[in-house]
Design a protein around this motif. Sequence first.
Motif, PDB file in Angstrom:
ATOM      1  N   ALA A   6     -46.486 -22.582  89.256  1.00 54.06           N
ATOM      2  CA  ALA A   6     -46.920 -21.302  88.675  1.00 54.06           C
ATOM      3  C   ALA A   6     -46.876 -20.193  89.727  1.00 54.06           C
ATOM      4  CB  ALA A   6     -48.326 -21.437  88.119  1.00 54.06           C
ATOM      5  N   ALA A   7     -47.230 -20.553  90.965  1.00 53.36           N
ATOM      6  CA  ALA A   7     -47.225 -19.553  92.042  1.00 53.36           C
ATOM      7  C   ALA A   7     -45.805 -19.130  92.379  1.00 53.36           C
ATOM      8  CB  ALA A   7     -47.917 -20.120  93.275  1.00 53.36           C
ATOM      9  N   LEU A   8     -44.894 -20.116  92.385  1.00 45.68           N
ATOM     10  CA  LEU A   8     -43.496 -19.802  92.735  1.00 45.68           C
ATOM     11  C   LEU A   8     -42.789 -19.001  91.641  1.00 45.68           C
ATOM     12  CD1 LEU A   8     -42.440 -23.175  94.408  1.00 45.68           C
ATOM     13  CD2 LEU A   8     -42.590 -20.962  95.530  1.00 45.68           C
ATOM     14  N   THR A   9     -43.102 -19.319  90.398  1.00 43.33           N
ATOM     15  CA  THR A   9     -42.477 -18.584  89.289  1.00 43.33           C
ATOM     16  C   THR A   9     -43.253 -17.301  88.949  1.00 43.33           C
ATOM     17  OG1 THR A   9     -43.729 -19.965  87.760  1.00 43.33           O
ATOM     18  CG2 THR A   9     -41.436 -20.621  88.191  1.00 43.33           C
ATOM     19  N   LYS A  10     -44.348 -17.094  89.698  1.00 39.62           N
ATOM     20  CA  LYS A  10     -45.207 -15.912  89.524  1.00 39.62           C
ATOM     21  C   LYS A  10     -45.696 -15.766  88.082  1.00 39.62           C
ATOM     22  CE  LYS A  10     -43.321 -13.521  93.449  1.00 39.62           C
ATOM     23  NZ  LYS A  10     -42.380 -12.555  93.966  1.00 39.62           N
ATOM     24  N   THR A  11     -46.139 -16.869  87.547  1.00 38.85           N
ATOM     25  CA  THR A  11     -46.724 -16.863  86.205  1.00 38.85           C
ATOM     26  C   THR A  11     -48.176 -17.330  86.281  1.00 38.85           C
ATOM     27  OG1 THR A  11     -45.867 -19.087  85.891  1.00 38.85           O
ATOM     28  CG2 THR A  11     -44.576 -17.285  84.930  1.00 38.85           C
ATOM     29  N   THR A  12     -48.891 -17.032  85.233  1.00 35.60           N
ATOM     30  CA  THR A  12     -50.289 -17.492  85.191  1.00 35.60           C
ATOM     31  C   THR A  12     -50.291 -18.985  84.827  1.00 35.60           C
ATOM     32  OG1 THR A  12     -50.749 -15.336  84.247  1.00 35.60           O
ATOM     33  CG2 THR A  12     -52.557 -16.888  84.267  1.00 35.60           C
ATOM     34  N   PRO A  13     -50.946 -19.798  85.664  1.00 37.71           N
ATOM     35  CA  PRO A  13     -50.932 -21.243  85.371  1.00 37.71           C
ATOM     36  C   PRO A  13     -51.684 -21.579  84.080  1.00 37.71           C
ATOM     37  CG  PRO A  13     -52.371 -20.770  87.238  1.00 37.71           C
ATOM     38  CD  PRO A  13     -51.706 -19.497  86.880  1.00 37.71           C
ATOM     39  N   LYS A  14     -51.003 -22.334  83.206  1.00 36.10           N
ATOM     40  CA  LYS A  14     -51.670 -22.789  81.968  1.00 36.10           C
ATOM     41  C   LYS A  14     -51.735 -24.310  82.029  1.00 36.10           C
ATOM     42  CE  LYS A  14     -50.320 -18.886  79.132  1.00 36.10           C
ATOM     43  NZ  LYS A  14     -49.305 -18.367  78.201  1.00 36.10           N
ATOM     44  N   ILE A  15     -52.804 -24.806  82.631  1.00 34.73           N
ATOM     45  CA  ILE A  15     -52.931 -26.245  82.818  1.00 34.73           C
ATOM     46  C   ILE A  15     -54.101 -26.741  81.975  1.00 34.73           C
ATOM     47  CG2 ILE A  15     -53.167 -28.088  84.541  1.00 34.73           C
ATOM     48  CD1 ILE A  15     -52.362 -25.851  86.623  1.00 34.73           C
ATOM     49  N   GLY A  23     -52.437 -18.161  99.792  1.00 34.14           N
ATOM     50  CA  GLY A  23     -52.769 -16.921  99.070  1.00 34.14           C
ATOM     51  C   GLY A  23     -53.085 -17.132  97.606  1.00 34.14           C
ATOM     52  N   VAL A  24     -52.946 -18.382  97.118  1.00 32.52           N
ATOM     53  CA  VAL A  24     -53.271 -18.655  95.713  1.00 32.52           C
ATOM     54  C   VAL A  24     -54.735 -19.083  95.621  1.00 32.52           C
ATOM     55  CG1 VAL A  24     -52.740 -20.112  93.721  1.00 32.52           C
ATOM     56  CG2 VAL A  24     -50.923 -19.403  95.278  1.00 32.52           C
ATOM     57  N   LYS A  25     -55.441 -18.484  94.664  1.00 33.59           N
ATOM     58  CA  LYS A  25     -56.855 -18.837  94.515  1.00 33.59           C
ATOM     59  C   LYS A  25     -56.966 -20.168  93.777  1.00 33.59           C
ATOM     60  CE  LYS A  25     -61.294 -17.000  93.312  1.00 33.59           C
ATOM     61  NZ  LYS A  25     -61.987 -16.934  92.072  1.00 33.59           N
TER      62      LYS A  25
END
Lengths: 217, 62
Positions: free
Chosen positions: B49-58, A191-193
């Motif tokens: 980022a998905a698990l912590t429900k944050t916007t990934p900043k890579i 579900g992650v883009k």
Amino acid sequence: MTKVCTKCNETKPFELFNKKAGRKDGRASACRECSTAYSRACRANRSDEQRAKDYAYSGAWKAANPDLVRQHKRTAYHKHRERELENSKKWRDANKGWIQNYNAEYHAQNKDQIRERKRAWRIANPELRNQRERICYAANPEVRRKASKVWRDKNIDAVRQQANLRGKRYRETFADTYVNNKLRRGSRLKGVKMPPELIELKRAHLQIKRELKEKLA
Amino acid sequence: MKNVTELTTQLAELFTDLKTGAVDVKVATEMNNTAGKIISAQKVLLEYAALTKTTPKIPFLK
């Protein structure tokens, strides 16, 4: 040049009189308008016996000259196309039930022939067919989805075969779907883009991997 | 090589070289494996980022 009509006694231009070879001046004595009216009246007032005789004569002539009939019809249609279309529409609107019955009967009698014809058309015009399918799907998404599900349930083997072919095509062309699946494998990224840059990177990685495999084989 | 675009370009060059035979197979294997490790690392960051429900900043993906 003018001439006096013997029916309406009006003086009219020469061209408004039908041609008649036996006459001195080469034109009929009555004007075109009067001649037409006279013919119409005669046709309307003829007896049933005469009517049947006329129909029989006309039918026999048509049967003997099918090419001429076709040509006349075509010429008349193109000459009065708008009127013909309008009349046709009027007739269709007035005979909806009859048309539906006729079509149903025809389909029932020529089922295999129609199916074969449609299949041939689909094979000959794949792009047009896809375009029409898309339009139809957009117009009735729910109905199409239901019909599609019914078809899939009935044709499980064909669906599997199609899926295999699709998968093979995706693998061969390194399609986004294939690369995406490879990226997600073994992770919790459902579900992650995925960023498109990462997909591009993975694609290059997979291409090299495959090339290496072929070289080492 | 500082970001994902540069790495993709390098891999594309490596692929061409591999096809023409300009680069050794062993070298290409090692380079490709390293690229695989980098991809895995980015995946871990995305997963985090998905698990912590944050916007990934890579930074690497920018």
